[in-house]
Scaffold this motif. Structure first.
Motif, PDB file in Angstrom:
ATOM      1  N   THR A  83     -23.882  47.420   4.820  1.00 23.37           N
ATOM      2  CA  THR A  83     -22.734  47.971   4.472  1.00 23.37           C
ATOM      3  C   THR A  83     -21.548  46.561   4.433  1.00 23.37           C
ATOM      4  O   THR A  83     -20.751  46.514   2.873  1.00 23.37           O
ATOM      5  CB  THR A  83     -21.919  48.858   4.434  1.00 23.37           C
ATOM      6  N   TYR A  84     -21.231  46.172   5.361  1.00 24.17           N
ATOM      7  CA  TYR A  84     -19.708  44.587   5.255  1.00 24.17           C
ATOM      8  C   TYR A  84     -20.464  44.057   3.897  1.00 24.17           C
ATOM      9  O   TYR A  84     -19.441  43.743   3.204  1.00 24.17           O
ATOM     10  CB  TYR A  84     -19.528  44.473   6.177  1.00 24.17           C
ATOM     11  N   ILE A  85     -21.493  43.901   4.159  1.00 25.21           N
ATOM     12  CA  ILE A  85     -22.427  42.204   3.506  1.00 25.21           C
ATOM     13  C   ILE A  85     -21.878  43.066   1.906  1.00 25.21           C
ATOM     14  O   ILE A  85     -21.681  41.627   0.775  1.00 25.21           O
ATOM     15  CB  ILE A  85     -23.805  42.012   3.909  1.00 25.21           C
ATOM     16  N   TYR A  86     -22.758  44.657   1.546  1.00 23.15           N
ATOM     17  CA  TYR A  86     -23.188  44.757   0.065  1.00 23.15           C
ATOM     18  C   TYR A  86     -21.277  44.204  -0.446  1.00 23.15           C
ATOM     19  O   TYR A  86     -21.421  44.374  -1.697  1.00 23.15           O
ATOM     20  CB  TYR A  86     -23.663  46.142   0.517  1.00 23.15           C
ATOM     21  N   GLU A  87     -20.206  45.158   0.203  1.00 26.08           N
ATOM     22  CA  GLU A  87     -19.582  45.140  -0.089  1.00 26.08           C
ATOM     23  C   GLU A  87     -18.613  43.865  -0.825  1.00 26.08           C
ATOM     24  O   GLU A  87     -17.779  43.849  -1.495  1.00 26.08           O
ATOM     25  CB  GLU A  87     -18.333  45.971   0.660  1.00 26.08           C
ATOM     26  N   ALA A  88     -18.843  43.102  -0.232  1.00 25.70           N
ATOM     27  CA  ALA A  88     -18.682  41.693   0.072  1.00 25.70           C
ATOM     28  C   ALA A  88     -19.247  40.846  -1.272  1.00 25.70           C
ATOM     29  O   ALA A  88     -18.507  40.316  -2.382  1.00 25.70           O
ATOM     30  CB  ALA A  88     -19.023  40.321   0.988  1.00 25.70           C
ATOM     31  N   LEU A  89     -20.508  41.223  -1.239  1.00 22.42           N
ATOM     32  CA  LEU A  89     -20.747  41.006  -2.746  1.00 22.42           C
ATOM     33  C   LEU A  89     -20.242  41.622  -4.294  1.00 22.42           C
ATOM     34  O   LEU A  89     -21.075  41.286  -4.774  1.00 22.42           O
ATOM     35  CB  LEU A  89     -23.028  40.732  -3.020  1.00 22.42           C
ATOM     36  N   GLN A  90     -20.449  42.601  -3.885  1.00 24.49           N
ATOM     37  CA  GLN A  90     -19.679  43.573  -4.812  1.00 24.49           C
ATOM     38  C   GLN A  90     -17.894  43.147  -5.629  1.00 24.49           C
ATOM     39  O   GLN A  90     -17.119  43.747  -6.118  1.00 24.49           O
ATOM     40  CB  GLN A  90     -19.622  44.961  -4.929  1.00 24.49           C
ATOM     41  N   ASN A  91     -17.221  42.033  -4.728  1.00 26.19           N
ATOM     42  CA  ASN A  91     -15.849  41.462  -4.877  1.00 26.19           C
ATOM     43  C   ASN A  91     -16.361  39.917  -5.009  1.00 26.19           C
ATOM     44  O   ASN A  91     -15.517  39.449  -4.720  1.00 26.19           O
ATOM     45  CB  ASN A  91     -15.017  41.891  -3.589  1.00 26.19           C
ATOM     46  N   ARG A  92     -17.570  39.624  -5.546  1.00 24.93           N
ATOM     47  CA  ARG A  92     -17.352  38.263  -5.183  1.00 24.93           C
ATOM     48  C   ARG A  92     -16.836  37.133  -6.790  1.00 24.93           C
ATOM     49  O   ARG A  92     -16.717  38.326  -7.830  1.00 24.93           O
ATOM     50  CB  ARG A  92     -18.987  37.823  -5.174  1.00 24.93           C
ATOM     51  N   ALA A  93     -16.765  36.371  -6.179  1.00 22.87           N
ATOM     52  CA  ALA A  93     -16.275  35.751  -7.268  1.00 22.87           C
ATOM     53  C   ALA A  93     -16.519  35.455  -8.300  1.00 22.87           C
ATOM     54  O   ALA A  93     -18.146  34.594  -8.094  1.00 22.87           O
ATOM     55  CB  ALA A  93     -15.437  34.161  -7.115  1.00 22.87           C
ATOM     56  N   LYS A  94     -15.986  34.953  -9.952  1.00 15.58           N
ATOM     57  CA  LYS A  94     -16.661  34.515 -10.824  1.00 15.58           C
ATOM     58  C   LYS A  94     -17.687  33.012 -10.564  1.00 15.58           C
ATOM     59  O   LYS A  94     -18.880  32.553 -10.943  1.00 15.58           O
ATOM     60  CB  LYS A  94     -17.265  35.223 -12.120  1.00 15.58           C
TER      61      LYS A  94
END
Length: 330
Positions: free
Chosen positions: A296-307
């Protein structure tokens, strides 16, 4: 879980894992001459922790791992770790980036384990220039590694950082390696990851200038199609067995198709080379969190990734980019 897509629609299937921050060279563009303050061993991810993270990421769609450092072969246990990774179902590629100093005797075992590709860092074919750049007289050992990789038919990419006043005279000799060998020689823009942030660019060689230099020597050089998520612009010189790549690492022109994650030796999870870590997975593991929570931590980080790398750099919590590439994973 199906293939994870980040918040910009980019599939994520590639992890760059730095297994150590230690290195047996002192390349001036990567770290200061006196070296860096290494992370104490208890602060590093253990081999078991790294394997656990990779298994979680494979379930999330990662099918390619690149082992890097520092210099991965200076850490004890690396070959046993590679053996373990080779048994993970769903992990299709294990590639390695190495400076080649210690690698030549290990090449037969790398072939046996099933290593698909090796990136060999080599900034000059001239022994004195190699010493000037790396501050170590190790060119003969690196060249033995190159020859061993060719003898064992392991796909080889040579990574050459192009530096004004240091090795621009090597561009054509490096390109000549592709004449008789099926290698990819990749010229990389110099980046500011030298451990102190103080390096000044006398005369920046960007990807366009590097290409112009190649065109002068090889007027017939032509563009190849770039594979999906490629970091390099790829070219062929007529009559040559190998290929040429140019990586706009500082210009950051390839961010729009980036499929990569990074994990540092101390567990910093990075979604971009230019960020300074979004969370520490080592700490979460040692708090006893289960795989589902880590996922879940990994998934959430990927949903807030810089463009792109510029946005990632702007978001940094601790100022300008100045870390040693050795601490990030080259």
């Amino acid at each position: 879980m199906n293939q994870v897509i980040d918040n910009h629609g980019r599939p994520i299937n590639y992890l760059r894992l730095a297994v150590t921050d230690r290195c047996n060279l002192r390349c001036f563009y990567c770290m200061p001459e006196e070296g860096i303050k290494y992370v104490p061993k208890p602060h590093l991810l253990t081999w078991e922790e790294m394997e656990r993270v990779i298994r979680i990421l494979v379930r999330m769609g990662v099918d390619k791992v690149r082992i890097t450092g520092g210099e991965p072969f200076v850490r004890r246990g690396i070959m046993e770790f590679l053996e373990e990774l080779s048994q993970i179902e769903g992990l299709q590629q294990i590639n390695i980036t190495t400076n080649g100093v210690l690698t030549a005797p290990l090449v037969p075992d790398l072939k046996r384990i099933g290593i698909k590709s090796v990136n060999l860092s080599l900034d000059s074919l001239d022994r004195q220039r190699f010493f000037d750049i790396t501050r170590r007289d190790e060119f003969p050992n690196v060249w033995q590694t190159f020859e061993a990789l060719q003898a064992h038919n392991i796909s080889t990419k040579i990574n050459t950082v192009v530096m004004s006043g240091k090795n621009t005279d090597d561009i054509i000799p490096m390109a000549e390696l592709t004449r008789h060998s099926p290698v990819s020689v990749r010229f990389i823009e110099e980046m500011p990851f030298n451990g102190d942030g103080a390096h000044e660019y006398q005369e920046f060689w960007n990807y366009r200038r590097i290409l112009d230099e190649l065109k002068k020597a090889y007027p017939g050089i032509y563009k190849l199609p770039d594979p999906p998520a490629s970091t390099s612009y790829n070219y062929q010189i007529p009559g040559h067995q190998g290929t040429i790549g140019i990586i706009a690492a500082f210009s950051r022109t390839f961010c729009g198709t980036c499929n990569r994650l990074r994990l540092t030796p101390q567990g910093q999870f990075r979604t971009c080379l230019y960020d300074d870590g979004v969370f520490n997975i080592r700490d979460l593991i040692r708090q006893g969190l289960n795989d589902e929570t880590l996922q879940t931590y990994i998934y959430e980080a990927l949903q807030n990734r810089a463009k792109d790398g510029f946005e990632a750099e702007a978001r940094r919590k601790v100022g300008v980019v100045s870390e040693s590439m050795s601490t990030i994973g080259g």
